[in-house]
Design a protein around this motif. Structure first.
Motif, PDB file in Angstrom:
ATOM      1  N   LEU A  56       4.172   8.915  14.558  1.00 32.64           N
ATOM      2  CA  LEU A  56       3.050   8.144  14.017  1.00 32.64           C
ATOM      3  C   LEU A  56       3.600   7.062  13.092  1.00 32.64           C
ATOM      4  CD1 LEU A  56      -0.030   7.732  13.487  1.00 32.64           C
ATOM      5  CD2 LEU A  56       0.203   9.371  11.594  1.00 32.64           C
ATOM      6  N   TYR A  57       3.060   5.853  13.230  1.00 35.78           N
ATOM      7  CA  TYR A  57       3.406   4.767  12.308  1.00 35.78           C
ATOM      8  C   TYR A  57       2.241   4.557  11.351  1.00 35.78           C
ATOM      9  CZ  TYR A  57       5.142   0.433  10.408  1.00 35.78           C
ATOM     10  OH  TYR A  57       5.600  -0.515   9.529  1.00 35.78           O
ATOM     11  N   MET A  58       2.548   4.303  10.070  1.00 35.69           N
ATOM     12  CA  MET A  58       1.500   4.132   9.066  1.00 35.69           C
ATOM     13  C   MET A  58       1.773   2.878   8.257  1.00 35.69           C
ATOM     14  SD  MET A  58       0.053   7.143   6.647  1.00 35.69           S
ATOM     15  CE  MET A  58      -1.563   7.054   5.898  1.00 35.69           C
ATOM     16  N   HIS A  59       0.773   1.999   8.181  1.00 36.56           N
ATOM     17  CA  HIS A  59       0.966   0.715   7.494  1.00 36.56           C
ATOM     18  C   HIS A  59      -0.379   0.314   6.881  1.00 36.56           C
ATOM     19  CE1 HIS A  59       3.726  -2.932   7.398  1.00 36.56           C
ATOM     20  NE2 HIS A  59       2.627  -3.345   6.759  1.00 36.56           N
ATOM     21  N   CYS A  60      -0.702   0.931   5.758  1.00 35.75           N
ATOM     22  CA  CYS A  60      -2.011   0.726   5.127  1.00 35.75           C
ATOM     23  C   CYS A  60      -1.874  -0.223   3.941  1.00 35.75           C
ATOM     24  CB  CYS A  60      -2.606   2.060   4.699  1.00 35.75           C
ATOM     25  SG  CYS A  60      -2.961   3.145   6.113  1.00 35.75           S
ATOM     26  N   ALA A  61      -1.746  -1.503   4.253  1.00 33.12           N
ATOM     27  CA  ALA A  61      -1.473  -2.522   3.244  1.00 33.12           C
ATOM     28  C   ALA A  61      -2.745  -3.058   2.604  1.00 33.12           C
ATOM     29  CB  ALA A  61      -0.689  -3.670   3.878  1.00 33.12           C
TER      30      ALA A  61
ATOM     31  N   GLY B 190       0.800  -1.223   0.000  1.00 34.93           N
ATOM     32  CA  GLY B 190       0.000   0.000   0.000  1.00 34.93           C
ATOM     33  C   GLY B 190       0.832   1.271   0.000  1.00 34.93           C
ATOM     34  N   LEU B 191       2.079   1.167  -0.450  1.00 42.00           N
ATOM     35  CA  LEU B 191       2.951   2.341  -0.402  1.00 42.00           C
ATOM     36  C   LEU B 191       2.443   3.450  -1.316  1.00 42.00           C
ATOM     37  CD1 LEU B 191       5.463   3.495   0.891  1.00 42.00           C
ATOM     38  CD2 LEU B 191       6.842   2.405  -0.885  1.00 42.00           C
ATOM     39  N   ASP B 192       1.823   3.088  -2.432  1.00 41.04           N
ATOM     40  CA  ASP B 192       1.247   4.096  -3.323  1.00 41.04           C
ATOM     41  C   ASP B 192       0.136   4.882  -2.630  1.00 41.04           C
ATOM     42  OD1 ASP B 192      -0.205   1.653  -3.303  1.00 41.04           O
ATOM     43  OD2 ASP B 192      -1.270   2.223  -5.122  1.00 41.04           O
ATOM     44  N   LEU B 193      -0.696   4.182  -1.865  1.00 43.62           N
ATOM     45  CA  LEU B 193      -1.781   4.839  -1.131  1.00 43.62           C
ATOM     46  C   LEU B 193      -1.230   5.800  -0.077  1.00 43.62           C
ATOM     47  CD1 LEU B 193      -4.073   1.736  -0.489  1.00 43.62           C
ATOM     48  CD2 LEU B 193      -4.430   3.525  -2.201  1.00 43.62           C
ATOM     49  N   MET B 194      -0.202   5.320   0.643  1.00 45.07           N
ATOM     50  CA  MET B 194       0.338   6.123   1.741  1.00 45.07           C
ATOM     51  C   MET B 194       1.059   7.369   1.237  1.00 45.07           C
ATOM     52  SD  MET B 194       1.512   3.263   4.555  1.00 45.07           S
ATOM     53  CE  MET B 194       2.326   2.102   3.440  1.00 45.07           C
ATOM     54  N   ILE B 195       1.777   7.253   0.123  1.00 45.25           N
ATOM     55  CA  ILE B 195       2.456   8.428  -0.425  1.00 45.25           C
ATOM     56  C   ILE B 195       1.442   9.419  -0.986  1.00 45.25           C
ATOM     57  CG2 ILE B 195       3.897   9.191  -2.367  1.00 45.25           C
ATOM     58  CD1 ILE B 195       5.853   7.008  -1.688  1.00 45.25           C
TER      59      ILE B 195
END
Length: 360
Positions: free
Chosen positions: A255-260, A191-196
């Motif tokens: 903050l940690y973000m991990h939206c896979a 989900g790196l595209d979503l997070m960026i």
């Protein structure tokens, strides 16, 4: 309870936690392509199919094993069963702890590949699902054809738990993600595209934000991903490569973000939470079952606009609210130790064996 287990896994090796799970039941280790190697080679579909058949017929001392424990959804153990190479009491069991189930559910595979995966999955004698999300996905995919299902948890080693005195400042606007690529498929899965995209939208409203990505990623897909960002946004996004000292990065962020998209669990989420770093996860990330215990607001849809709004919401919280989320994150993560996860797996495995009644 005496039983003999063959553990069948991919190359170069199984996930370190899966290895410990297998060792807890005294399994013998076998590569999935032990006869005709293909998994880490660029082999044709025909070569792989022949390898499945050859490995099915030539598996060493197959009659001595009661259970064939398979790490991820592989085909040749199913072929052993289909070709009648196993006795009635011998069982094949798959451990589902990767992206495979979500890719099936999201139809990320071709029609033929999806059909083959479904045919294989429903022919296993039991499914061991890593986390509740994996169990739910398996049942959605197979419906009434779902084999008996057992759910296990994951955990982190003592080295990832901080000293009792460790406290995060939580006063900067730094966001962290830890996860490996290297290519486009992993980029989509993580989900790196979503997070960026979400960071870009949030950064447009708050120029103090910084996003640090720890992990091994190929330059080409990352460059493509950053094309839509202006130069100022690009400078606020830091790809720092892989690191053996994750604690250093955890302690430098708020903050940690991990939206896979379909990660079965996500150990880096546990590592962040163990240090008291609040985590945003997607509703398609297995560790959401932990995060929602902290606060349901931390579990997000796969929507960059919503993610961006939540980033701004979090950093506008008063200090005492962030500390409450931090303390609760730390408390919940403390339960998920490696030792507890391994023992939980062993007990679940033994319950499955009793239900098989293979030793009577």
């Amino acid at each position: 309870m005496k039983y003999k287990v063959a553990y069948i896994h991919g190359r170069p090796a199984a996930h370190p936690m899966h290895v410990k799970f297998a060792k807890s039941v005294d399994a013998d280790f076998h590569f999935v392509d032990f006869k005709m190697r293909w998994q880490d080679k660029n082999k044709s579909v025909l070569y792989r199919a022949v390898s499945w058949i050859v490995c099915a017929f030539s598996f060493p001392s197959k009659k001595k094993y009661d259970i064939f424990l398979v790490d991820n959804l592989h085909f040749f153990p199913v072929l052993m069963k289909v070709f009648g190479l196993l006795g009635k009491k011998q069982k094949i069991v798959v451990h589902l702890g990767s992206h495979t189930l979500y890719f099936m559910y999201a139809r990320r595979f071709s029609k033929l590949n999806l059909w083959l995966h479904k045919q294989a999955l429903k022919r296993y004698d039991a499914l061991i699902c890593e986390g509740k999300m994996a169990e739910d996905l398996a049942k959605k995919i197979l419906g009434k054809e779902t084999p008996p299902t057992y759910t296990v948890i994951n955990g982190i080693s003592k080295e990832h738990f901080p000293d009792s005195e460790t406290r995060l400042p939580l006063n900067n606007k730094n966001i962290l993600f830890m996860g490996h690529g290297p290519g486009e498929n992993r980029l989509w899965y993580k989900g790196l595209d979503l997070m960026i995209d979400a960071f870009k939208k949030a950064f447009a409203k708050d120029k103090e934000l910084i996003f640090t990505i720890v992990g091994n990623w190929d330059e080409a897909p990352i460059a493509k991903l950053l094309e839509s960002c202006n130069e100022e946004t690009k400078k606020a996004i830091h790809f720092v490569g892989p690191s053996s000292n994750l604690k250093e990065y955890v302690l430098a962020n708020s903050l940690y973000m991990h939206c896979a998209r379909g990660e079965a669990f996500g150990l880096t989420i546990l590592i962040a939470m163990a240090h008291g770093l609040p985590a945003f996860v997607s509703e398609c990330t297995g560790a959401k079952e932990l995060v929602e215990k902290v606060d349901e607001k931390l579990v997000l849809p796969l929507d960059p606009d919503v993610m961006a709004e939540k980033i701004l919401w979090y950093f506008n919280l008063p200090a005492h609210s962030k500390k409450e989320l931090s303390d609760k994150s730390r408390k919940i993560a403390q339960t998920y130790t490696e030792e507890y996860a391994v023992e939980f797996h062993k007990q679940t495995f033994e319950a499955m064996v009793r239900n098989f009644e293979i030793l009577t």
